[in-house]
Write a protein that holds these residues in place. Structure first.
Motif, short mmCIF file in Angstrom:
data_model
loop_
_atom_site.label_atom_id
_atom_site.label_comp_id
_atom_site.label_asym_id
_atom_site.label_seq_id
_atom_site.Cartn_x
_atom_site.Cartn_y
_atom_site.Cartn_z
N LEU A 78 15.61 23.49 33.73
CA LEU A 78 16.46 24.56 33.18
C LEU A 78 16.89 25.53 34.28
O LEU A 78 18.03 26.00 34.30
CB LEU A 78 15.72 25.31 32.07
CG LEU A 78 16.55 26.39 31.37
CD1 LEU A 78 17.76 25.79 30.67
CD2 LEU A 78 15.70 27.18 30.37
N ALA B 171 13.60 32.11 28.32
CA ALA B 171 15.02 31.76 28.21
C ALA B 171 15.64 32.64 27.14
O ALA B 171 14.94 33.40 26.48
CB ALA B 171 15.19 30.28 27.87
N CYS C 94 22.15 31.40 24.37
CA CYS C 94 23.46 31.80 24.90
C CYS C 94 24.60 31.21 24.08
O CYS C 94 25.75 31.52 24.31
CB CYS C 94 23.58 31.46 26.37
SG CYS C 94 23.48 29.72 26.76
N LYS C 95 24.29 30.35 23.13
CA LYS C 95 25.31 29.86 22.20
C LYS C 95 24.63 29.53 20.88
O LYS C 95 23.62 28.84 20.87
CB LYS C 95 26.01 28.62 22.77
CG LYS C 95 27.15 28.12 21.89
CD LYS C 95 27.94 27.01 22.56
CE LYS C 95 29.05 26.52 21.63
NZ LYS C 95 29.80 25.40 22.22
N ASP D 123 22.50 26.46 22.58
CA ASP D 123 22.38 26.45 24.03
C ASP D 123 21.46 27.59 24.46
O ASP D 123 21.52 28.68 23.89
CB ASP D 123 23.75 26.66 24.69
CG ASP D 123 24.64 25.41 24.57
OD1 ASP D 123 24.18 24.41 23.98
OD2 ASP D 123 25.79 25.46 25.04
N VAL D 124 20.64 27.31 25.43
CA VAL D 124 19.76 28.34 25.98
C VAL D 124 19.99 28.47 27.48
O VAL D 124 20.34 27.50 28.16
CB VAL D 124 18.26 28.04 25.71
CG1 VAL D 124 18.00 27.90 24.22
CG2 VAL D 124 17.80 26.80 26.44
N ARG D 125 19.81 29.70 27.96
CA ARG D 125 20.02 30.00 29.37
C ARG D 125 18.70 30.39 30.03
O ARG D 125 17.88 31.08 29.44
CB ARG D 125 21.02 31.15 29.51
CG ARG D 125 21.32 31.55 30.95
CD ARG D 125 22.41 32.62 31.00
NE ARG D 125 23.61 32.23 30.27
CZ ARG D 125 24.54 31.38 30.75
NH1 ARG D 125 24.42 30.89 31.96
NH2 ARG D 125 25.59 31.08 30.02
N LYS E 176 20.70 26.09 34.93
CA LYS E 176 21.09 27.43 34.46
C LYS E 176 21.07 27.53 32.93
O LYS E 176 20.55 28.47 32.37
CB LYS E 176 22.46 27.86 34.98
CG LYS E 176 22.60 27.82 36.50
CD LYS E 176 21.94 29.01 37.16
CE LYS E 176 22.30 29.10 38.64
NZ LYS E 176 21.34 28.31 39.46
N SER E 177 21.69 26.54 32.25
CA SER E 177 21.62 26.54 30.78
C SER E 177 21.69 25.09 30.30
O SER E 177 22.09 24.19 31.04
CB SER E 177 22.75 27.35 30.17
OG SER E 177 23.98 26.68 30.33
N THR E 178 21.28 24.89 29.04
CA THR E 178 21.28 23.53 28.51
C THR E 178 21.46 23.54 27.01
O THR E 178 21.15 24.53 26.34
CB THR E 178 19.95 22.81 28.88
OG1 THR E 178 20.09 21.41 28.59
CG2 THR E 178 18.79 23.35 28.05
#
Length: 156
Positions: free
Chosen positions: A19, A67, A70-71, A102-104, A23-25
């Motif tokens: 991660l 984390a 982020c979405k 999504d997580v950052r 950066k994000s996934t």
DNA sequence: GCCAACGTTGGC
DNA sequence: GCCAACGTTGGC
């Protein structure tokens, strides 16, 4: 209202280092209704997430980093990819069953906060992850539990 | 790798 | 709707 979460991953599959690099996934592959409902119905952008390593060597099982969402939830298209490990023939784009968020990456724990330690910490007795037989891969964390864990020395 | 605990499936 | 059988999760 901001919520807090704990999300499990096997470090052999996807670790906090992955991660950090990405950066994000997209958190795809969740095929459990309870976990899905948390993601779909309650997760909002900005929610905090403990990144948890499960199914690892003893001593490496636990919270490995931080984390944030982020979405918010959107359909998990790996569910209708026949070649995907998590393919589900009941799901399709008109009628998606499964969702992802999504997580950052925020931070890696210099030292993993082990499950053993979580279980031994007063105030975390009711935390979902410390319950015997708890298999839920996306689980809520109370604000009190969140604060208590963030104060632990492993973060610095 | 073992195995207990859990979630899902499907016959009835 | 019950519940046995099965597959999976995940700590150890």
């Amino acid at each position: 209202m901001k919520h807090y979460w704990l999300m499990k991953t096997e470090p052999g599959e996807y670790s906090i280092d992955d991660l950090k690099k990405d950066k994000s996934t997209g958190w795809d592959g969740v095929r459990n209704y309870q976990a899905r409902n948390f993601m779909r119905d309650q997760m909002r952008v900005g929610d905090g997430v403990f990144f948890y390593h499960s199914n690892a060597k003893p001593g490496a099982v636990g919270i490995a980093g931080l984390a944030k969402v982020c979405k918010a939830a959107y359909p998990d298209d790996t569910a209708w990819d026949e070649n995907d490990k998590h393919f589900d023939p009941k799901s399709n784009s008109e009628n998606p069953i499964w969702f992802r968020v999504d997580v950052r990456f925020v931070k890696k724990c210099p030292e993993v906060i082990t499950l053993q330690k979580l279980k031994a910490t007063p105030g975390l007795e009711k935390m979902v992850v410390t319950q015997k037989g708890s298999r839920l891969s996306v689980q809520p964390v109370s604000p009190d539990e969140w604060e208590l864990i963030l104060k632990m020395p492993e973060w610095v």
